[in-house]
Enzyme design. Structure first.
Site, short mmCIF file in Angstrom:
data_model
loop_
_atom_site.label_atom_id
_atom_site.label_comp_id
_atom_site.label_asym_id
_atom_site.label_seq_id
_atom_site.Cartn_x
_atom_site.Cartn_y
_atom_site.Cartn_z
N GLU A 195 50.96 46.45 -26.43
CA GLU A 195 51.81 45.35 -26.71
C GLU A 195 51.54 45.07 -27.81
OE1 GLU A 195 51.30 42.97 -23.29
OE2 GLU A 195 52.18 44.60 -22.10
N ASN A 254 44.09 40.57 -17.64
CA ASN A 254 44.99 40.46 -18.86
C ASN A 254 46.17 39.61 -18.53
OD1 ASN A 254 46.20 40.11 -21.09
ND2 ASN A 254 46.91 42.48 -21.20
N TRP A 255 45.85 38.26 -18.78
CA TRP A 255 46.99 37.29 -18.36
C TRP A 255 48.20 37.29 -19.25
CZ3 TRP A 255 43.68 32.27 -16.77
CH2 TRP A 255 42.85 32.59 -15.60
N LYS A 256 48.13 37.87 -20.29
CA LYS A 256 49.13 37.88 -21.41
C LYS A 256 49.67 36.62 -21.81
CE LYS A 256 50.39 42.44 -19.77
NZ LYS A 256 51.15 43.66 -19.84
N SER A 269 50.17 48.87 -14.12
CA SER A 269 50.53 48.78 -12.56
C SER A 269 49.68 49.00 -11.52
CB SER A 269 51.86 49.42 -12.51
OG SER A 269 52.78 49.13 -13.39
N GLY A 313 47.28 43.80 -15.41
CA GLY A 313 48.13 42.63 -16.07
C GLY A 313 48.77 41.70 -14.93
N GLY A 314 49.96 42.14 -14.56
CA GLY A 314 50.78 41.19 -13.80
C GLY A 314 49.96 40.83 -12.40
N GLU A 351 45.35 53.27 -20.92
CA GLU A 351 46.60 52.61 -20.37
C GLU A 351 47.80 53.39 -20.69
OE1 GLU A 351 45.89 48.10 -19.25
OE2 GLU A 351 46.29 48.17 -21.34
N HIS A 363 45.77 46.81 -27.47
CA HIS A 363 46.61 46.66 -26.36
C HIS A 363 47.85 47.41 -26.73
CE1 HIS A 363 49.11 45.60 -23.01
NE2 HIS A 363 48.22 45.49 -22.13
N GLY A 399 53.42 47.47 -16.87
CA GLY A 399 54.16 46.58 -16.43
C GLY A 399 55.53 47.07 -15.91
C1 PEP Z 1 48.03 45.49 -19.12
O1 PEP Z 1 48.86 44.72 -19.44
O2 PEP Z 1 46.95 45.83 -19.56
C2 PEP Z 1 48.51 46.18 -17.90
C3 PEP Z 1 48.01 47.20 -17.25
O3 PEP Z 1 49.49 45.36 -17.13
P1 PEP Z 1 50.28 45.61 -15.64
O4 PEP Z 1 49.08 45.85 -14.85
O5 PEP Z 1 51.26 44.46 -15.46
O6 PEP Z 1 50.94 46.96 -15.89
#
Ligand code: PEP
Length: 250
Positions: free
Chosen positions: A97, A9-11, A212, A233-234, A167, A95, A173
């Site tokens: 967010e 997920n590049w956001k 994470s 994500g990251g 999640e 998600h 994040g």
């Molecule tokens: C996400 O946004 O779905 C996520 C899991 O982010 P991160 O891996 O950065 O915690």
């Protein structure tokens, strides 16, 4: 046996140039990922560029959000049919967010799930509790409620057309990952809830962990019985990390 799946997920990150570099890196190391299916979910505006770059590879294209409406006067929105038209196979819905910054309710998320499914793509349904909810010991109640909204609208059998991503919001994040046991407990709970309605669906549905995940912790997380890969994500913005996560686990 469920195939592992790793979705990036590049956001709201990237540019034409940085995305080209990232995809070159992922494609260069793709042969090292033997078992897991890979998906990348860029921002809408880069879907065409990414679809083009992925052509002929086994990496699938996904989107990060969708409108629940089919078409019409909904300024700024993007429909499921449009995403299908762009070559998407997966769409993230619910998600945290979206739920916390844009007011996506359980019902709206369920409608988005339905729209994605009706368009012939796989929804990646995100569920998870906040830190406050975990500390109040209501993790299972929250996850059950988020799941129930989809089951009520679409029926439990619909879940096998999608993917679930657990999640925990406090792990997204933040660099703070759920322990493999914490994650496994919630994954087993989710699978058990589904099994109580339909065992065959529960056995089949992929449940990803997100929060994470990195190359360094993916192996242990994905080694858990009910964890079928990750929503990343990251770390998905770094080709080497994403590939290392893709190599992890069963
Ligand atoms: C996400 O946004 O779905 C996520 C899991 O982010 P991160 O891996 O950065 O915690």
């Amino acid at each position: 046996m469920r195939q592992p799946l790793v979705a990036g997920n590049w956001k709201m990150n990237g540019s034409k140039a940085s995305i080209a570099t990232l995809l070159d890196g992922i494609k260069a190391g793709l042969a090292s990922v033997e078992k897991a299916a890979l998906v990348v979910c860029p921002p809408f505006v880069y879907l065409e560029q990414v679809a083009e770059a992925l052509r002929g590879t086994r990496i699938a294209l996904g989107a990060q959000n969708v409108s629940h409406e089919p078409s019409g006067a909904f300024t700024g929105e993007v429909s499921a049919a449009m995403l299908k038209d762009m070559g998407c196979a997966y769409v993230i819905v619910g998600h945290s967010e979206r739920r916390s910054y844009y007011g996506d309710t359980d019902l709206l998320v369920a409608k988005k799930f339905a729209a994605v499914r009706a368009a012939g793509m796989k929804p990646i349904l995100c569920v998870g509790e906040t830190l406050e909810e975990r500390e109040k010991n209501v993790t299972e109640a929250v996850v059950a409620r988020q799941l129930a909204a989809v089951i009520e609208l679409e029926g439990a059998a619909a879940l096998q057309d999608g993917v679930i991503a657990y999640e925990p919001v406090w792990a997204i994040g933040t660099g703070r990952t759920a322990t493999p046991q914490q994650a496994q407990d919630v994954h087993a709970f989710i699978r058990g809830r589904i099994a109580a309605i339909d065992e065959a669906v529960a056995e089949k549905v992929q449940i990803l962990y997100g929060g994470s995940v990195k190359g360094a912790n993916a192996e242990e997380l994905f080694g858990q019985q009910d964890i079928d890969g990750g929503l990343i994500g990251g770390a998905s913005l770094n080709a080497d990390e994403f590939l290392a996560i893709g190599r992890a686990g069963r």
